[in-house]
Motif scaffolding. Structure first.
Motif, PDB file in Angstrom:
ATOM      1  N   CYS A 120       0.830  -1.216   0.000  1.00  0.00           N
ATOM      2  CA  CYS A 120       0.000   0.000   0.000  1.00  0.00           C
ATOM      3  C   CYS A 120       0.856   1.254   0.000  1.00  0.00           C
ATOM      4  O   CYS A 120       0.863   2.005  -0.968  1.00  0.00           O
ATOM      5  CB  CYS A 120      -0.941  -0.005   1.197  1.00  0.00           C
ATOM      6  N   ASP A 121       1.584   1.558   1.078  1.00  0.00           N
ATOM      7  CA  ASP A 121       2.497   2.712   1.176  1.00  0.00           C
ATOM      8  C   ASP A 121       1.816   4.064   1.027  1.00  0.00           C
ATOM      9  O   ASP A 121       2.474   5.067   0.726  1.00  0.00           O
ATOM     10  CB  ASP A 121       3.617   2.613   0.121  1.00  0.00           C
ATOM     11  N   LYS A 122       0.499   4.155   1.162  1.00  0.00           N
ATOM     12  CA  LYS A 122      -0.175   5.450   1.104  1.00  0.00           C
ATOM     13  C   LYS A 122       0.074   6.208   2.404  1.00  0.00           C
ATOM     14  O   LYS A 122       0.237   5.602   3.473  1.00  0.00           O
ATOM     15  CB  LYS A 122      -1.674   5.277   0.883  1.00  0.00           C
ATOM     16  N   SER A 123       0.043   7.561   2.309  1.00  0.00           N
ATOM     17  CA  SER A 123       0.237   8.403   3.502  1.00  0.00           C
ATOM     18  C   SER A 123      -0.799   9.527   3.485  1.00  0.00           C
ATOM     19  O   SER A 123      -1.286   9.929   2.424  1.00  0.00           O
ATOM     20  CB  SER A 123       1.658   8.972   3.548  1.00  0.00           C
ATOM     21  N   PHE A 124      -1.101  10.049   4.686  1.00  0.00           N
ATOM     22  CA  PHE A 124      -2.169  11.038   4.839  1.00  0.00           C
ATOM     23  C   PHE A 124      -1.726  12.142   5.797  1.00  0.00           C
ATOM     24  O   PHE A 124      -0.900  11.933   6.693  1.00  0.00           O
ATOM     25  CB  PHE A 124      -3.431  10.361   5.387  1.00  0.00           C
ATOM     26  N   ARG A 125      -2.294  13.349   5.552  1.00  0.00           N
ATOM     27  CA  ARG A 125      -2.007  14.485   6.429  1.00  0.00           C
ATOM     28  C   ARG A 125      -2.862  14.441   7.697  1.00  0.00           C
ATOM     29  O   ARG A 125      -2.457  14.931   8.735  1.00  0.00           O
ATOM     30  CB  ARG A 125      -2.269  15.795   5.698  1.00  0.00           C
ATOM     31  N   GLN A 126      -4.090  13.933   7.599  1.00  0.00           N
ATOM     32  CA  GLN A 126      -5.021  13.948   8.719  1.00  0.00           C
ATOM     33  C   GLN A 126      -5.295  12.530   9.209  1.00  0.00           C
ATOM     34  O   GLN A 126      -5.396  11.589   8.420  1.00  0.00           O
ATOM     35  CB  GLN A 126      -6.345  14.609   8.302  1.00  0.00           C
ATOM     36  N   LYS A 127      -5.472  12.423  10.517  1.00  0.00           N
ATOM     37  CA  LYS A 127      -5.678  11.114  11.126  1.00  0.00           C
ATOM     38  C   LYS A 127      -7.043  10.533  10.752  1.00  0.00           C
ATOM     39  O   LYS A 127      -7.197   9.315  10.598  1.00  0.00           O
ATOM     40  CB  LYS A 127      -5.569  11.235  12.654  1.00  0.00           C
ATOM     41  N   CYS A 128      -8.060  11.409  10.594  1.00  0.00           N
ATOM     42  CA  CYS A 128      -9.404  10.926  10.262  1.00  0.00           C
ATOM     43  C   CYS A 128      -9.417  10.248   8.889  1.00  0.00           C
ATOM     44  O   CYS A 128     -10.064   9.209   8.692  1.00  0.00           O
ATOM     45  CB  CYS A 128     -10.413  12.064  10.329  1.00  0.00           C
ATOM     46  N   LEU A 129      -8.673  10.824   7.904  1.00  0.00           N
ATOM     47  CA  LEU A 129      -8.594  10.208   6.572  1.00  0.00           C
ATOM     48  C   LEU A 129      -7.836   8.894   6.624  1.00  0.00           C
ATOM     49  O   LEU A 129      -8.178   7.936   5.923  1.00  0.00           O
ATOM     50  CB  LEU A 129      -7.924  11.174   5.591  1.00  0.00           C
ATOM     51  N   PHE A 130      -6.809   8.862   7.469  1.00  0.00           N
ATOM     52  CA  PHE A 130      -6.025   7.639   7.631  1.00  0.00           C
ATOM     53  C   PHE A 130      -6.882   6.519   8.235  1.00  0.00           C
ATOM     54  O   PHE A 130      -6.801   5.353   7.829  1.00  0.00           O
ATOM     55  CB  PHE A 130      -4.815   7.936   8.512  1.00  0.00           C
ATOM     56  N   SER A 131      -7.754   6.880   9.201  1.00  0.00           N
ATOM     57  CA  SER A 131      -8.630   5.884   9.837  1.00  0.00           C
ATOM     58  C   SER A 131      -9.625   5.306   8.839  1.00  0.00           C
ATOM     59  O   SER A 131      -9.894   4.091   8.831  1.00  0.00           O
ATOM     60  CB  SER A 131      -9.387   6.524  11.013  1.00  0.00           C
ATOM     61  N   ILE A 132     -10.182   6.178   7.958  1.00  0.00           N
ATOM     62  CA  ILE A 132     -11.123   5.705   6.926  1.00  0.00           C
ATOM     63  C   ILE A 132     -10.412   4.748   5.960  1.00  0.00           C
ATOM     64  O   ILE A 132     -10.965   3.716   5.558  1.00  0.00           O
ATOM     65  CB  ILE A 132     -11.729   6.906   6.171  1.00  0.00           C
ATOM     66  N   HIS A 133      -9.154   5.096   5.633  1.00  0.00           N
ATOM     67  CA  HIS A 133      -8.378   4.246   4.726  1.00  0.00           C
ATOM     68  C   HIS A 133      -8.142   2.864   5.340  1.00  0.00           C
ATOM     69  O   HIS A 133      -8.266   1.838   4.643  1.00  0.00           O
ATOM     70  CB  HIS A 133      -7.042   4.933   4.413  1.00  0.00           C
ATOM     71  N   LEU A 134      -7.829   2.816   6.629  1.00  0.00           N
ATOM     72  CA  LEU A 134      -7.602   1.530   7.302  1.00  0.00           C
ATOM     73  C   LEU A 134      -8.877   0.687   7.327  1.00  0.00           C
ATOM     74  O   LEU A 134      -8.832  -0.543   7.220  1.00  0.00           O
ATOM     75  CB  LEU A 134      -7.101   1.758   8.732  1.00  0.00           C
ATOM     76  N   LYS A 135     -10.035   1.342   7.494  1.00  0.00           N
ATOM     77  CA  LYS A 135     -11.308   0.610   7.490  1.00  0.00           C
ATOM     78  C   LYS A 135     -11.562  -0.056   6.129  1.00  0.00           C
ATOM     79  O   LYS A 135     -12.161  -1.131   6.058  1.00  0.00           O
ATOM     80  CB  LYS A 135     -12.454   1.561   7.833  1.00  0.00           C
ATOM     81  N   ARG A 136     -11.098   0.607   5.058  1.00  0.00           N
ATOM     82  CA  ARG A 136     -11.268   0.002   3.720  1.00  0.00           C
ATOM     83  C   ARG A 136     -10.424  -1.276   3.603  1.00  0.00           C
ATOM     84  O   ARG A 136     -10.857  -2.267   3.015  1.00  0.00           O
ATOM     85  CB  ARG A 136     -10.873   0.995   2.634  1.00  0.00           C
ATOM     86  N   HIS A 137      -9.189  -1.220   4.162  1.00  0.00           N
ATOM     87  CA  HIS A 137      -8.337  -2.413   4.134  1.00  0.00           C
ATOM     88  C   HIS A 137      -8.978  -3.563   4.901  1.00  0.00           C
ATOM     89  O   HIS A 137      -8.993  -4.704   4.439  1.00  0.00           O
ATOM     90  CB  HIS A 137      -6.971  -2.104   4.759  1.00  0.00           C
ATOM     91  N   ASN A 138      -9.501  -3.238   6.083  1.00  0.00           N
ATOM     92  CA  ASN A 138     -10.053  -4.263   6.973  1.00  0.00           C
ATOM     93  C   ASN A 138     -11.518  -4.587   6.676  1.00  0.00           C
ATOM     94  O   ASN A 138     -12.117  -5.410   7.386  1.00  0.00           O
ATOM     95  CB  ASN A 138      -9.919  -3.814   8.436  1.00  0.00           C
ATOM     96  N   LYS A 139     -12.080  -3.900   5.647  1.00  0.00           N
ATOM     97  CA  LYS A 139     -13.474  -4.118   5.226  1.00  0.00           C
ATOM     98  C   LYS A 139     -14.459  -3.890   6.379  1.00  0.00           C
ATOM     99  O   LYS A 139     -15.380  -4.672   6.595  1.00  0.00           O
ATOM    100  CB  LYS A 139     -13.633  -5.520   4.647  1.00  0.00           C
TER     101      LYS A 139
END
Length: 674
Positions: A621-640
């Protein structure tokens, strides 16, 4: 007994017989006595009311016979002590011969009074001790106090009379005439002991044990000290189930039983809305003087101190701290211990004034102080009990276990266990409510309520930050210490997790970080039906519940605005942005963007710096984010994980974020949500 006169022998032999040949002939009296003079004394005092008055200036005391008057004059006014002890290195003098005879028995160790009851054969030094023994052991004679709701029992009638005059009648005839004292006592002996110990500071009896040298007012105090400290003799054992504690004196054992096992607290505070009960009268008096009267008679006379204390023991404990700070301590035997006046600061001192009762063996003593011999620890305690409490810091042992309904929680300190029991098991529904106007906050412990009132409502903040251009005030010393770490940059609590290396200024922040980031604990569960969401912190659960209940307790009171918010942060941000027009401006050249919150500005600055601190470490993956809220949404997509469910028209579709759910409702179901 030997005598030259037969008449004296006959009088003496009356002691060994029960015959009382001298009877009172007054109407309905029938009292009988062994000696004629006792009968005459009875008649003069009871029936004839004859009194012999002392004619000494400003005395006017009265006596029932002339013999007592003469003895009073010779002992009190003339200070005559005719009877001298002729033992080596003694030379004490006494006013009466019986007093000298009783004193000589101490030298010889004789016990002439023998108990002949059922082959007991115990021996005693005085007839009073023999009578007390017979009444308590063999005859089971008890003198019961007939005062309302008292019913205390005594072995001797004299003890009963003394109890009535001191406790119920409050008869204290003997008054201390020292300046600014005005204390009064039941007996003359208590007055003498008070004067010699408090005002004259006479401590004539010295402990002769090795390296002790303590002095005491009375021999009984010395014997108590020896048996407690040096000999460690504890004769009186508690026979209650699973207790087995031992005590130095019978009074301590009785106090323990009534306090711990029987829970007897006879002495009740009669102040308004108090009603606290205590085991003994001294505890009640101390409570009244400290809490209700706010008496702090004992003042520290050290320079620039002036602290006041409710008891002399607390003052002495406090003074030892001054002596450590000002005189310094040096000891070759102590490990890593080199402290002097220049190296200790009063505000950051490690020496404690607290008192904690326990026992600890083989403690190294440094003069009147107790140093901790743990490696690289420079703690010095003012008493053994304080050092015992400190030593638990160096170990992970938790010896106090909660035995309530298979709870099994462990605690380092006994008072933590008591707090746990009171808050969780014994009084789960009892709350201490703040009665300040329109506050009504609830607390599980009374001390937390007091702390809240002192800091929030009374605004008492005695601890001041001495850093330059700061001058902040705090209600508690612990808060001042935490604040000073902001100036020094100290972060003593480092995370020990592998590859973390984060550090924190407070232990609570460290524990929270460990629980949320590394252990991923979410122990706070929403109990609303069909929800079951879990949270790592209680404030997050509280905020979440307000969404279910549609509660917005924080109101904007600015110019009749009246807007409601779910938490204080939203209210502060609203006031700053709307009413006060506070803007956080970006100071980067040619930018000048403004934000209503400091967090918004911080997120914006990441664009200038090119920082994207939240990096996804999932495979490929290696994606990075400026905000923690966007990062949390991204992790939820990985974990479905899709926590947001559409309930409109039996749709049952699920979405990763709330924004996706809103757009779905607008496009498909034509529902607009503000």
């Amino acid at each position: 007994f030997k005598t030259l006169k037969k008449s004296v022998l006959n009088k003496h032999q009356l002691k060994h017989s029960n015959s009382r040949q001298y009877k009172c002939d007054f109407k309905n009296c029938n009292q009988a006595y062994k000696h004629e003079r006792h009968l005459n004394d009875h008649k003069n005092s009871v029936h004839l009311n004859v009194r012999y008055v002392c004619d000494w200036s400003e005395c006017d005391k009265q006596f029932i016979c002339k013999y007592y008057l003469n003895r009073h004059k010779s002992t009190v006014h003339l200070k005559e002590r005719k009877f001298k002890c002729n033992e080596e290195n003694c030379g004490k003098r006494f006013t009466t011969k019986p007093g000298l005879i009783g004193h000589k028995l101490r030298h010889s160790g004789d016990k002439p009074f023998v108990c002949h009851f059922n082959d007991c054969d115990k021996r005693f030094k005085s007839n009073v001790d023999l009578t007390r023994h017979k009444n308590s052991i063999h005859l089971n004679a008890k003198f019961v106090c007939d005062w309302s709701e008292c019913k205390q029992t005594f072995n001797l009638k004299t003890n009963l009379n003394r109890h009535k005059s001191s406790v119920h009648l409050n008869d204290r005839k003997f008054k201390c005439n020292e300046e600014n004292c005005c204390k009064s006592f039941v007996s003359k002996q208590d007055l003498k002991r008070h004067k010699s110990g408090v005002h004259l500071n006479e401590r004539l009896i010295k402990c002769n044990e090795d390296n002790c040298g303590k002095c005491f007012n009375t021999k009984s105090d010395l014997n108590r000290h020896k048996s407690n400290v040096h000999l460690n003799v504890r004769k009186f054992k508690c026979n209650e189930d699973n207790c087995g504690k031992c005590f130095n004196t019978k009074s301590d054992l009785n106090r323990h039983k009534s306090n711990v096992h029987l829970n007897v607290r006879k002495f009740k505070c009669n102040e308004d809305n108090c009603g606290k009960c205590f085991v003994d009268k001294s505890g009640l008096n101390q409570h009244k003087s400290c809490v209700h009267l706010n008496e702090r008679k004992f003042t520290c006379n050290e320079e620039n101190c002036g602290k006041k204390f409710s008891s002399k023991g607390n003052l002495n404990q406090h003074k030892r701290r001054h002596s450590v700070l000002c005189e310094g301590i040096e000891c070759e035997n102590a490990v890593n211990l080199s402290m002097n006046c220049n190296s200790i600061d009063l505000n950051s001192c490690k020496i404690s004034d607290n008192i904690w009762s326990s026992n600890y063996k083989n403690i190294h003593k440094l003069g009147p102080y107790y140093p901790c011999l743990w490696s690289d620890c420079q703690y010095i305690a003012v008493s053994k009990s304080v050092l015992i409490r400190h030593r638990t810091i160096h170990s992970d042992e938790k010896q106090f276990k909660c035995d309530f309904n298979d709870c099994g929680k462990l605690f380092k300190y006994k008072h933590y266990l008591h707090k746990h029991k009171n808050a969780i098991h014994l009084t789960p529904d009892v709350k201490f409510i703040c009665d300040w106007s329109e506050c009504n906050k609830q607390f599980k412990l009374k001390e937390l309520l007091k702390r809240h009132k002192t800091a929030v409502h009374l605004k008492i903040k005695p601890f001041k930050c001495d850093e330059e251009n700061c001058d902040k005030l705090f209600g508690y010393k612990s808060n001042l210490i935490k604040h000073k770490r902001l100036h020094t940059g100290e972060k003593p609590f480092a995370c020990e997790w592998v590859d973390c290396n984060k550090s924190f200024t407070q232990k609570a922040h460290y524990d929270s970080h460990k629980r949320i980031v590394h252990l991923n604990e979410k122990s706070f569960i929403c109990d609303v039906e069909n929800c079951g969401k879990r949270f790592s912190q209680k404030p997050h659960l509280t905020y979440h519940k307000r969404i279910h209940n549609h509660i917005k307790p924080f109101v904007c009171d600015f110019n009749d605005c009246g807007k409601y918010f779910r938490d204080r942060t939203q209210l502060v941000n609203h006031k700053s942005a709307v009413h006060f027009k506070i803007k956080y401006k970006c100071n980067v050249k040619n930018c000048g963007k403004q934000y209503t919150t400091n967090n918004g500005l911080a997120y914006h600055k990441h664009t200038h710096l090119g920082e994207q601190p939240f990096i996804c470490n999932s495979d490929g993956c290696d994606k990075s984010f400026r905000q923690k809220c966007l990062f949390s949404i991204h992790l939820k997509r990985h974990n479905k994980i899709k926590p947001h469910k559409c309930i409109a028209n039996n749709c049952d579709k699920k979405f990763v974020s709330k924004q996706e759910l809103k757009s779905h409702l607008m496009r498909i179901h034509k529902i607009i949500i503000n």
